[in-house]
Scaffold this motif. Structure first.
Motif, short mmCIF file in Angstrom:
data_model
loop_
_atom_site.label_atom_id
_atom_site.label_comp_id
_atom_site.label_asym_id
_atom_site.label_seq_id
_atom_site.Cartn_x
_atom_site.Cartn_y
_atom_site.Cartn_z
N LEU A 29 11.26 -3.26 -3.08
CA LEU A 29 10.34 -1.70 -3.09
C LEU A 29 8.71 -2.38 -3.50
N PHE A 30 8.87 -3.32 -4.42
CA PHE A 30 8.12 -3.61 -5.27
C PHE A 30 7.40 -4.77 -4.13
N GLY A 31 8.04 -5.00 -3.74
CA GLY A 31 7.05 -6.18 -2.47
C GLY A 31 5.90 -5.76 -1.59
N VAL A 32 7.13 -4.53 -1.20
CA VAL A 32 6.55 -3.97 0.21
C VAL A 32 4.95 -2.76 -0.60
N LEU A 33 5.05 -3.16 -1.72
CA LEU A 33 3.64 -1.91 -2.58
C LEU A 33 3.38 -3.11 -2.29
N TYR A 34 3.44 -3.95 -2.95
CA TYR A 34 2.92 -5.18 -3.43
C TYR A 34 1.60 -5.69 -1.74
N PHE A 35 2.77 -5.96 -0.82
CA PHE A 35 1.69 -6.47 0.44
C PHE A 35 0.74 -4.83 0.80
N CYS A 36 0.95 -3.86 0.43
CA CYS A 36 -0.10 -2.62 1.36
C CYS A 36 -1.00 -2.53 -0.37
N LEU A 37 -0.53 -2.44 -1.21
CA LEU A 37 -1.95 -2.49 -1.99
C LEU A 37 -2.96 -3.60 -1.85
N VAL A 158 -3.41 -19.60 1.24
CA VAL A 158 -2.96 -18.58 2.27
C VAL A 158 -2.23 -19.21 3.10
N SER A 159 -2.21 -20.02 3.81
CA SER A 159 -1.72 -20.89 4.40
C SER A 159 -0.55 -21.69 4.27
N ILE A 160 -0.43 -21.81 2.68
CA ILE A 160 0.59 -22.76 1.93
C ILE A 160 1.51 -21.57 1.30
N LEU A 161 1.18 -20.65 0.72
CA LEU A 161 1.95 -19.86 0.54
C LEU A 161 2.40 -19.00 1.36
N ALA A 162 2.06 -18.68 2.76
CA ALA A 162 2.48 -18.14 4.50
C ALA A 162 3.92 -18.97 4.99
N TYR A 163 3.51 -20.29 4.68
CA TYR A 163 4.28 -21.41 4.24
C TYR A 163 5.85 -21.09 4.26
N PHE A 164 5.58 -20.57 3.26
CA PHE A 164 7.03 -20.69 2.17
C PHE A 164 7.53 -19.30 1.98
N ASP A 165 8.71 -19.02 1.57
CA ASP A 165 9.48 -18.13 1.69
C ASP A 165 8.56 -16.70 1.21
N VAL A 166 8.40 -16.01 1.73
CA VAL A 166 7.66 -14.48 1.99
C VAL A 166 7.85 -13.95 0.61
N LYS A 167 8.58 -13.91 -0.45
CA LYS A 167 8.40 -14.43 -1.93
C LYS A 167 7.81 -14.82 -3.09
N TRP A 168 6.91 -15.87 -2.54
CA TRP A 168 6.44 -16.53 -2.77
C TRP A 168 4.91 -15.76 -2.83
N SER A 169 4.63 -15.26 -2.09
CA SER A 169 3.37 -14.77 -2.05
C SER A 169 3.31 -13.68 -3.33
N VAL A 170 4.33 -12.82 -3.41
CA VAL A 170 4.52 -11.69 -4.07
C VAL A 170 4.77 -12.06 -5.75
N TRP A 171 5.40 -13.08 -6.01
CA TRP A 171 5.62 -14.15 -7.16
C TRP A 171 3.97 -14.54 -7.62
N VAL A 172 3.44 -15.04 -7.07
CA VAL A 172 1.94 -15.92 -7.47
C VAL A 172 1.18 -14.89 -7.31
N LEU A 173 1.34 -13.92 -6.59
CA LEU A 173 0.03 -12.80 -6.62
C LEU A 173 -0.24 -11.48 -7.43
N ALA A 174 1.27 -11.16 -7.57
CA ALA A 174 1.03 -9.59 -8.19
C ALA A 174 0.45 -9.89 -9.74
N PRO A 175 0.71 -10.98 -10.87
CA PRO A 175 0.24 -10.38 -11.43
C PRO A 175 -1.70 -10.23 -11.31
N PHE A 176 -2.30 -11.21 -10.61
CA PHE A 176 -3.51 -10.38 -10.18
C PHE A 176 -3.60 -9.24 -9.73
N LEU A 177 -3.13 -8.28 -8.79
CA LEU A 177 -2.82 -7.28 -8.14
C LEU A 177 -2.63 -6.21 -9.98
N VAL A 178 -1.73 -7.27 -10.80
CA VAL A 178 -1.78 -5.97 -11.78
C VAL A 178 -3.14 -5.85 -12.54
#
Length: 586
Positions: A29-37, A158-178
């Protein structure tokens, strides 16, 4: 009644093979919330949409967001209805396929492709412009190439992040959303507790009483209604959570919760932030200070410094750039999953439907989208402008000489392209409103409020921004709408709806070609969905008579043999009988 025998051909069977599957159960749920926000980019919406809203509705800006939130919450009813029943990387176009069939579904998918593709390029241009402005103003650092360099770097990251597992985007960028959300919450809490400059004021902020101010036009109820165009726009991007139906855990629960939470949560945040800004400035200054578009987002920084401290200004400056970058990731992932889904169904080149053998990301689709964004941003770098003596601006293509012509900033380019993307998204939202009652009636789950009242009311709300974008540029009747108070559309704003029309015409021609070349495959568009175990399955569609006579139809089995559906296939009635009874929910 049993159907005729169904033959599974190799291309459709390959759509279910491991090399074409995304990473199931990768995010919760947190990962989907992150992408929506992240897609909505809330701090950017507050900094750059609110000034225009305040210029039209004055101190009643919080009321604008309240009404916009109510309209989008109504849109949530048909969205949540679909999200609980159809989960797919195809998102909206899979939903619409189940409700309105393949032709409407192709239109929706085509619009989402165009919308996401152009939105990422637009958002990357904004990221470049914002980062360049911040570093050059506060650190006196001037990057060679200016905003173009930052935008290009953003696309590569963005291309580098998207190349890897979808979880990478959440792990790397979630602190900035906070940081982004946290900055706005601190801003709101402190100003609210201190009562602004003259105490709390609910009369001028939540009624039309505050909409008739100097420097506010058109003001009144009309101004509030017209300002809702930008109000609704502030949520665009939240729908990106719909494409993670094959990568999220328990998607039929996770995605509906995420979509509803983001609509409601952003509504509270937007209402509170605009209320805090207005009482912080004094409601009388909502038009001449907060509504001063040329000074945006200066009033927010002034309020943060006066009520909280300079450290919050620094946090906001960082948050606006990283928040925009987060939106870039969200738009990119949304686009690549539509490319992936349509490639997997061979509506687009099948290579887009492949996933990385280790990371299970749609890496080929991601690379294609990154190349497209680089080309668009490179084109935007050639747009130059010249300020005329009468205050108008002339545009041309070329290299800016720094004297007669200046390079157009990426922030301005964002405003143009984002309108194109928003028109695409709004049209798809309306298609979802139409598809939901059709699908519900077919399943025997029809509810008057969920499938009639909510879709009709939310469509009316969505027509406000569509009207503001489409009607003023039209010859003959455009003057009538600008006379009502809708913003005028000088060049290049007056040609932006034409891009959407051209894109739709190209799509119509391509859809006709697809249907004539392989009708059965076209009829199955949007029917690869996530099964109960999280793995993709091909859900049998209801092909047209013409299609069934010409080409074999794919079914969710892994053999090329003929299957006698009288004995082994499950009829639509049997499938419905096995499903839980429909609930009176959204």
């Amino acid at each position: 009644m049993a159907q005729e025998s169904i033959r599974v051909t190799q291309p459709e069977t390959n759509a279910l093979t491991p090399e074409k599957r995304l990473h199931t159960n990768a995010i919760g749920l947190f990962g989907v919330l992150y992408f929506c926000l992240a897609g909505a980019a809330p701090i950017a919406a507050m900094f750059f949409n609110v000034p225009s809203i305040a210029a039209q509705a004055g101190a009643s800006t919080p009321l604008v967001f309240l009404l916009s939130a109510l309209g989008l919450l109504l849109l949530a009813f048909p969205m949540l209805y679909f999200a609980r029943r159809v989960t797919s990387a195809g998102g909206f176009y899979a939903w619409i396929s189940h409700g309105l069939g393949p032709r409407a579904a192709f239109t929706a998918g085509w619009l989402m492709l165009g919308g996401y593709a152009i939105f990422e390029a637009a958002s990357q241009a904004a990221f470049g412009g914002l980062t360049d402005n911040t570093l050059s103003t506060f650190l006196n650092f001037h990057m060679p190439g200016g905003w173009l360099t930052y935008a290009a770097l953003g696309i590569i990251l963005v291309s580098i992040l998207a190349y890897f597992d979808v979880k990478w985007s959440v792990w790397v960028l979630a602190p900035f959303l906070v940081l982004e959300i946290g900055s706005l919450l601190i801003f709101n809490i402190v100003i609210t507790l201190k009562g602004g400059v003259a105490g709390h004021d609910f009369v001028h902020t939540f009624t039309p009483a505050g909409s008739t101010l100097k420097n506010v036009a058109p003001g009144g109820l009309l101004g509030i209604g017209i300002a809702m165009a930008l109000g609704v726009w502030s949520w665009v991007g939240f729908e990106s959570g719909a494409v993670y139906g094959e990568e999220s855990r328990n998607p039929r629960r996770t995605i509906p919760i995420a979509l509803f939470s983001v609509i409601a949560g952003l509504g509270i945040l937007y209402i509170w932030t605009t209320y805090s800004a207005i009482i912080g400035l004094g409601w009388e200054h909502a038009g001449d200070v907060l509504g001063n578009i040329a000074n945006a987002p200066g009033p927010y920084f002034d309020l943060a410094g006066n009520f909280v401290g300079s450290w919050l200004v620094v946090c906001m400056l960082i948050a606006i750039s990283v928040g925009t970058f987060g939106a870039n990731v969200s738009f990119h992932n949304g686009m690549t999953r539509y490319l992936y889904s349509m490639g997997r169904e061979q509506i687009l080149p099948s290579s887009f439907g492949n996933t990385h053998p280790r990371w299970k990301s749609p890496h080929i689709a991601s690379i294609a989208q990154s190349v497209f964004s680089l080309l668009v941003v490179g084109f935007l770098g050639l747009v130059i402008q010249h300020a005329n003596k009468d205050g108008s601006v002339s545009y041309a293509l070329g290299i800016a000489d720094g004297t007669t012509y200046q390079q157009t900033n990426g922030i301005s380019s964002y405003g143009w392209l984002a309108i194109i993307g928003t028109i695409c998204f709004m049209l798809v939202y309306i298609l979802v409103n139409i598809a939901a009652p059709v699908y519900a009636r077919r399943r025997g789950e029809f509810r008057v409020f969920t499938h009639v009242i909510a879709p009709i009311l939310s469509t009316i709300v969505l027509l406000i921004p569509l009207t503001s974008f489409i009607m003023p540029p039209l010859p003959g009747i455009g003057a009538f709408f600008t006379g009502l108070g809708f913003a005028p559309t000088p060049f290049p704003l007056n040609i932006l709806p034409a891009f959407v029309l051209v894109w739709l015409l190209i799509g119509a021609g391509y859809a006709l070609y697809l249907y004539r070349s392989n009708p059965a495959r076209f009829e199955m568009l949007g029917h690869i969905i996530s099964g109960e175990d999280g793995n993709p399955v091909i859900e049998p569609g209801v092909p047209s008579e013409e299609a069934s006579e010409q080409t074999p139809i794919a079914a969710p089995v892994a053999s090329s043999e003929v299957v006698d559906t009288e004995e082994e296939a499950v009829s639509e009635e049997d499938v419905r009988a096995e499903e839980p009874a429909g609930k009176e929910d959204v």
